[in-house]
Motif scaffolding. Structure first.
Motif, short mmCIF file in Angstrom:
data_model
loop_
_atom_site.label_atom_id
_atom_site.label_comp_id
_atom_site.label_asym_id
_atom_site.label_seq_id
_atom_site.Cartn_x
_atom_site.Cartn_y
_atom_site.Cartn_z
N SER A 161 30.80 52.79 -23.80
CA SER A 161 31.84 53.29 -24.63
C SER A 161 31.59 52.88 -26.00
O SER A 161 32.44 53.05 -26.91
CB SER A 161 33.23 52.87 -24.16
N TYR A 162 30.45 52.67 -26.61
CA TYR A 162 30.38 52.26 -27.99
C TYR A 162 29.61 53.69 -28.57
O TYR A 162 28.53 53.54 -28.84
CB TYR A 162 29.53 51.10 -28.08
N TYR A 163 30.53 54.61 -28.70
CA TYR A 163 30.10 56.02 -29.16
C TYR A 163 29.48 56.04 -30.50
O TYR A 163 28.67 56.58 -30.79
CB TYR A 163 31.35 56.88 -28.81
N PRO A 164 30.12 55.37 -31.48
CA PRO A 164 29.31 55.50 -32.64
C PRO A 164 27.94 54.97 -32.85
O PRO A 164 27.08 55.57 -33.49
CB PRO A 164 30.28 54.60 -33.68
N ILE A 165 27.60 53.88 -32.07
CA ILE A 165 26.48 53.28 -31.80
C ILE A 165 25.63 54.03 -31.19
O ILE A 165 24.46 54.29 -31.52
CB ILE A 165 26.56 51.87 -31.37
N SER A 166 26.22 54.66 -30.12
CA SER A 166 25.29 55.66 -29.43
C SER A 166 24.73 56.63 -30.26
O SER A 166 23.74 57.43 -30.16
CB SER A 166 26.12 56.12 -28.21
N LEU A 167 25.52 57.42 -31.18
CA LEU A 167 25.21 58.47 -31.91
C LEU A 167 23.96 58.06 -33.07
O LEU A 167 23.10 58.81 -33.34
CB LEU A 167 26.52 59.06 -32.75
N PHE A 168 24.15 56.82 -33.29
CA PHE A 168 23.22 56.40 -34.27
C PHE A 168 21.64 56.46 -33.36
O PHE A 168 20.78 56.96 -34.30
CB PHE A 168 23.37 55.05 -34.60
N TYR A 169 21.62 56.00 -32.51
CA TYR A 169 20.47 55.83 -31.50
C TYR A 169 20.07 57.39 -31.21
O TYR A 169 18.89 57.54 -31.16
CB TYR A 169 20.64 54.89 -30.23
N PHE A 170 21.06 58.04 -30.93
CA PHE A 170 20.77 59.71 -30.37
C PHE A 170 19.92 60.43 -31.57
O PHE A 170 19.06 60.88 -31.44
CB PHE A 170 21.89 60.50 -30.04
N ASN A 171 20.63 60.25 -32.86
CA ASN A 171 20.22 61.01 -34.03
C ASN A 171 18.76 60.18 -34.10
O ASN A 171 18.04 61.01 -34.86
CB ASN A 171 21.23 60.74 -35.04
N SER A 172 18.59 59.01 -34.27
CA SER A 172 17.42 58.52 -34.60
C SER A 172 16.21 58.81 -33.50
O SER A 172 15.10 59.32 -34.02
CB SER A 172 17.60 56.81 -34.20
N ALA A 173 16.60 59.48 -32.43
CA ALA A 173 15.75 59.85 -31.23
C ALA A 173 15.24 61.18 -31.91
O ALA A 173 13.86 61.47 -31.64
CB ALA A 173 16.25 59.89 -29.93
#
Length: 276
Positions: free
Chosen positions: A90-102
């Protein structure tokens, strides 16, 4: 080590790797190391919903190894996996950082991998209640998915969740059922399990509790088969809300406690807050 500190150290390590890249260091690619990286990334894909802490360690290891030998596909997959780990907790902003980095590393000639990443971004935006960005990214995911039934099912699944959040329950149910049909054609059991949970949620929100309980029962049973602890915790809580609505308070309290305890054990913050 706390998770924020762990994230800070990981980002510092990334900076070190990037500094090496600009200094002209060109490590040789090793077939055996690439095989190890691919195995680590595959392990994370299979375990992040059941053992997120362990999955995060494996993903971080895969990321550092990939960056060391400039293996872009491994780097992209590791970023994607880290996004899934943090999303699952449920750490959604952190997950977005990694998805966009991918997206900066995933190969352009692998559209299904890109579709999966954009679909994941769409889901994270849904959880953050930014539905316009969710739909935008799911549209991109659908284009990359082409006619692939498994990937299209994933996109329809996530779209169904958006419509449920927008209170367009019939649209959400129709898309979830379409995704279910596609998932069955490729026997994607983990996806089918999630879709039963999705349908339980939609019918519960519509106030059709009999259907909601039936779908929730199946989702809960399947969660053991596919070892999805995150979904199991959510299923306990979903059933608790249903029984609370039916004024069966003892059942509701017992299920809410089970859901909160399981959420706590794997660090699913949404589950903990709802369960409590």
């Amino acid at each position: 080590m706390t998770r924020p500190l762990g994230l800070l150290l990981l980002l510092l390590m990334h900076s070190t790797v990037y500094a090496q890249k600009t200094s002209g260091i060109e490590p040789e690619k090793s077939p055996s190391l690439i095989k190890t990286i691919d195995s680590l990334n595959k392990l994370v894909e299979e375990t992040y919903v059941s053992a997120p802490y362990e999955a995060r360690v494996s993903a971080e290891h895969a990321l550092l190894l990939s960056e060391k030998i400039k293996y872009n596909e491994g780097t992209g997959a590791a970023f994607l996996n880290l996004g899934h780990v943090y999303w699952s907790q449920s750490y959604y902003p952190i997950s977005l950082f990694y998805f966009n980095s991918a997206l900066n590393y995933l190969p352009k000639n692998k559209p299904l991998l890109l579709a999966h990443c954009y679909s994941s971004i769409g889901r994270a935006y849904t959880d953050l209640q930014n539905y316009s960005k969710a739909i935008k990214n799911l549209d991109i995911a659908a284009r990359f998915a082409g006619h692939d039934p498994k990937m299209l099912a994933e996109v329809y699944n996530e779209r169904s969740f958006v419509y449920a959040r927008l209170k367009q329950y019939d649209k959400g149910i129709a898309l979830a059922k379409l995704a279910m049909q596609l998932s069955r054609t490729v026997n994607d059991q983990p996806a089918i399990c999630i879709l039963y949970s999705r349908l339980a949620n939609a019918y519960r929100l519509k106030g059709q509790y009999q259907q909601a309980v039936a779908y929730s029962d199946t989702a809960l049973q399947m969660s053991y088969i596919v070892n999805n602890k995150r979904l199991r915790a959510i299923s306990f809580i979903e059933r608790a809300v249903i029984y609370n609505s039916l004024n069966q308070f003892d059942k509701a309290v017992d299920l809410a406690k089970k859901g909160a305890d399981l959420s706590d054990s794997i660090g699913v913050m949404d589950g903990i807050s709802v369960g409590l």
